[in-house]
Design an enzyme around this catalytic site. Structure first.
Site, PDB file in Angstrom:
ATOM      1  N   ASP A 184      -5.634   2.348  10.299  1.00  0.00           N
ATOM      2  CA  ASP A 184      -7.167   2.236  10.527  1.00  0.00           C
ATOM      3  C   ASP A 184      -7.405   1.490  11.710  1.00  0.00           C
ATOM      4  O   ASP A 184      -7.306   2.581  12.937  1.00  0.00           O
ATOM      5  CB  ASP A 184      -7.436   1.159   9.482  1.00  0.00           C
ATOM      6  CG  ASP A 184      -9.005   1.040   9.351  1.00  0.00           C
ATOM      7  OD1 ASP A 184      -9.754   1.434   9.983  1.00  0.00           O
ATOM      8  OD2 ASP A 184      -9.418  -0.047   8.676  1.00  0.00           O
ATOM      9  N   GLU A 241       3.777   3.898   5.739  1.00  0.00           N
ATOM     10  CA  GLU A 241       2.555   3.080   5.930  1.00  0.00           C
ATOM     11  C   GLU A 241       1.608   3.785   4.905  1.00  0.00           C
ATOM     12  O   GLU A 241       1.586   5.418   5.001  1.00  0.00           O
ATOM     13  CB  GLU A 241       2.313   2.823   7.034  1.00  0.00           C
ATOM     14  CG  GLU A 241       0.822   1.964   7.477  1.00  0.00           C
ATOM     15  CD  GLU A 241       0.877   0.715   6.811  1.00  0.00           C
ATOM     16  OE1 GLU A 241       0.983   0.555   5.588  1.00  0.00           O
ATOM     17  OE2 GLU A 241       0.239  -0.274   7.192  1.00  0.00           O
ATOM     18  N   ASP A 242       0.595   3.362   4.349  1.00  0.00           N
ATOM     19  CA  ASP A 242      -0.338   3.811   3.380  1.00  0.00           C
ATOM     20  C   ASP A 242      -1.535   4.329   4.439  1.00  0.00           C
ATOM     21  O   ASP A 242      -1.748   5.691   4.342  1.00  0.00           O
ATOM     22  CB  ASP A 242      -1.247   2.985   2.649  1.00  0.00           C
ATOM     23  CG  ASP A 242      -1.512   1.891   3.167  1.00  0.00           C
ATOM     24  OD1 ASP A 242      -1.420   1.481   4.483  1.00  0.00           O
ATOM     25  OD2 ASP A 242      -2.005   0.734   2.463  1.00  0.00           O
ATOM     26  N   VAL A 249     -11.469   3.406   1.485  1.00  0.00           N
ATOM     27  CA  VAL A 249     -11.090   4.360   0.253  1.00  0.00           C
ATOM     28  C   VAL A 249      -9.946   3.549  -0.511  1.00  0.00           C
ATOM     29  O   VAL A 249      -9.327   2.557  -0.040  1.00  0.00           O
ATOM     30  CB  VAL A 249     -10.468   5.652   0.739  1.00  0.00           C
ATOM     31  CG1 VAL A 249     -11.209   6.719   1.388  1.00  0.00           C
ATOM     32  CG2 VAL A 249      -9.256   5.069   2.128  1.00  0.00           C
ATOM     33  N   GLY A 266       0.738  -1.244   0.180  1.00  0.00           N
ATOM     34  CA  GLY A 266      -0.164   0.211   0.050  1.00  0.00           C
ATOM     35  C   GLY A 266       0.947   1.147  -0.067  1.00  0.00           C
ATOM     36  O   GLY A 266       0.454   2.330  -0.595  1.00  0.00           O
ATOM     37  N   ASP A 284      -6.054  -0.199  -2.237  1.00  0.00           N
ATOM     38  CA  ASP A 284      -6.676  -1.315  -3.126  1.00  0.00           C
ATOM     39  C   ASP A 284      -7.959  -1.709  -2.652  1.00  0.00           C
ATOM     40  O   ASP A 284      -8.254  -1.624  -1.288  1.00  0.00           O
ATOM     41  CB  ASP A 284      -5.808  -2.468  -3.333  1.00  0.00           C
ATOM     42  CG  ASP A 284      -5.552  -3.394  -1.970  1.00  0.00           C
ATOM     43  OD1 ASP A 284      -5.108  -2.971  -0.998  1.00  0.00           O
ATOM     44  OD2 ASP A 284      -6.066  -4.588  -2.207  1.00  0.00           O
TER      45      ASP A 284
HETATM   46  P1  IMP Z   1      -4.850  -1.277  10.272  1.00  0.00           P
HETATM   47  O1  IMP Z   1      -6.374  -1.660  10.565  1.00  0.00           O
HETATM   48  O2  IMP Z   1      -4.464   0.050  10.713  1.00  0.00           O
HETATM   49  O3  IMP Z   1      -3.802  -2.562  10.809  1.00  0.00           O
HETATM   50  O4  IMP Z   1      -4.720  -1.560   8.788  1.00  0.00           O
HETATM   51  C1  IMP Z   1      -4.421  -2.459   8.035  1.00  0.00           C
HETATM   52  C2  IMP Z   1      -4.135  -2.440   6.694  1.00  0.00           C
HETATM   53  O5  IMP Z   1      -5.395  -2.392   6.092  1.00  0.00           O
HETATM   54  C3  IMP Z   1      -3.338  -1.052   6.084  1.00  0.00           C
HETATM   55  O6  IMP Z   1      -2.159  -0.967   6.280  1.00  0.00           O
HETATM   56  C4  IMP Z   1      -4.179  -1.044   4.826  1.00  0.00           C
HETATM   57  O7  IMP Z   1      -3.326  -1.814   3.866  1.00  0.00           O
HETATM   58  C5  IMP Z   1      -5.371  -1.817   4.735  1.00  0.00           C
HETATM   59  N1  IMP Z   1      -6.536  -0.870   5.162  1.00  0.00           N
HETATM   60  C6  IMP Z   1      -6.935  -0.337   6.080  1.00  0.00           C
HETATM   61  N2  IMP Z   1      -8.204   0.531   5.726  1.00  0.00           N
HETATM   62  C7  IMP Z   1      -8.097   0.513   4.196  1.00  0.00           C
HETATM   63  C8  IMP Z   1      -8.932   1.312   3.282  1.00  0.00           C
HETATM   64  O8  IMP Z   1      -9.957   2.210   3.407  1.00  0.00           O
HETATM   65  N3  IMP Z   1      -8.640   1.078   1.979  1.00  0.00           N
HETATM   66  C9  IMP Z   1      -7.912   0.019   1.722  1.00  0.00           C
HETATM   67  N4  IMP Z   1      -6.959  -0.472   2.385  1.00  0.00           N
HETATM   68  C10 IMP Z   1      -7.224  -0.474   3.865  1.00  0.00           C
HETATM   69 MG    MG Z   2      -0.780  -1.280   4.368  1.00  0.00          MG
END
Ligand code: IMP
Ligand code: MG
Length: 203
Positions: free
Chosen positions: A124, A120-121, A178, A61, A184
């Site tokens: 969440d 990091e992208d 998003v 990402g 993606d």
């Molecule tokens: P976390 O929930 O912060 O651990 O996020 C885990 C991963 O989920 C992120 O690094 C993204 O690659 C993916 N992710 C979370 N939210 C989104 C979104 O809205 N669109 C696409 N990928 C997402």
């Molecule tokens: Mg990611």
């Protein structure tokens, strides 16, 4: 700043696999490029004293964000010594979410005594970054900071999850799914220049 990203007009409705979504523009590509340029300048001056930075990109990402960010940092401070590595983190074994994170692709460069910047992208739930921070902390970097393109306003995220780790954020967005600028849906649409929200359309 030049970019390899596609400046598409995304259709108002897209179908990915068996799912159909309504799309809505959220952040235009030009605005992202401007913001990332500013972040790059800020980071370049922040790391000027340290003289070096080791950038670890969380794939897939953060691919576009990290490449734009490093270009901006070096444009602002060509004397900065920049090294880089990438990791891939997965919470899946086969097709089942195990809830346990692991490296699908582990770091290849020792980070001990390095000034680590994790790129990091999106933030969440925060669980991916929390897990990575714990892992890297144990490897004793000289310093550790995070750069994220977007911070999603997820009410379920535990406050202060990442403690006192210094965080550099591009944009804060509402708690919606998003795509674009690396993000993606089922591996599609990562290469859009802008960021769009997706809302599932009932079949
Ligand atoms: P976390 O929930 O912060 O651990 O996020 C885990 C991963 O989920 C992120 O690094 C993204 O690659 C993916 N992710 C979370 N939210 C989104 C979104 O809205 N669109 C696409 N990928 C997402
Ligand atoms: Mg990611």
């Amino acid at each position: 700043m030049s970019t390899a990203l596609a400046n598409l007009e995304l259709a108002p409705t897209i179908t990915v696999g068996k799912h159909t979504y309504q799309t809505q523009p959220l952040i235009p590509g030009e605005q992202i490029q401007e913001r990332v340029d500013i972040m790059g300048q800020e980071l370049a001056s922040r790391y000027a004293d340290r003289g070096e930075v080791h950038l670890v990109t969380v794939m897939n990402g953060a691919l576009h964000f990290a490449s734009d960010l490093r270009r901006s940092m070096l444009a602002a401070n060509p004397d900065l010594t920049m090294t880089s590595d990438q990791v891939k983190v997965s919470s899946y074994t086969g097709t089942q979410s195990s809830g346990v994170l692991r490296f699908q692709s582990a770091p290849t460069i020792d980070i001990k005594d390095k000034h680590l910047l994790v790129v990091e992208d999106i933030l969440d739930s925060g669980l991916t970054l929390k897990w990575l921070m714990n892992y890297f902390h144990a490897q004793e970097p000289a310093s550790m900071e995070i750069a994220i393109a977007v911070d999603k306003d997820n009410p379920e995220r535990r406050p202060n999850l990442l403690g006192s780790t210094v965080m550099h954020t591009g944009f804060t967005i509402p708690n919606e799914f998003v795509i674009g600028y690396g993000l993606d849906v089922d591996q599609e649409y990562r290469d859009l220049q802008g960021i769009y929200t997706l809302t599932p359309v009932a079949a």
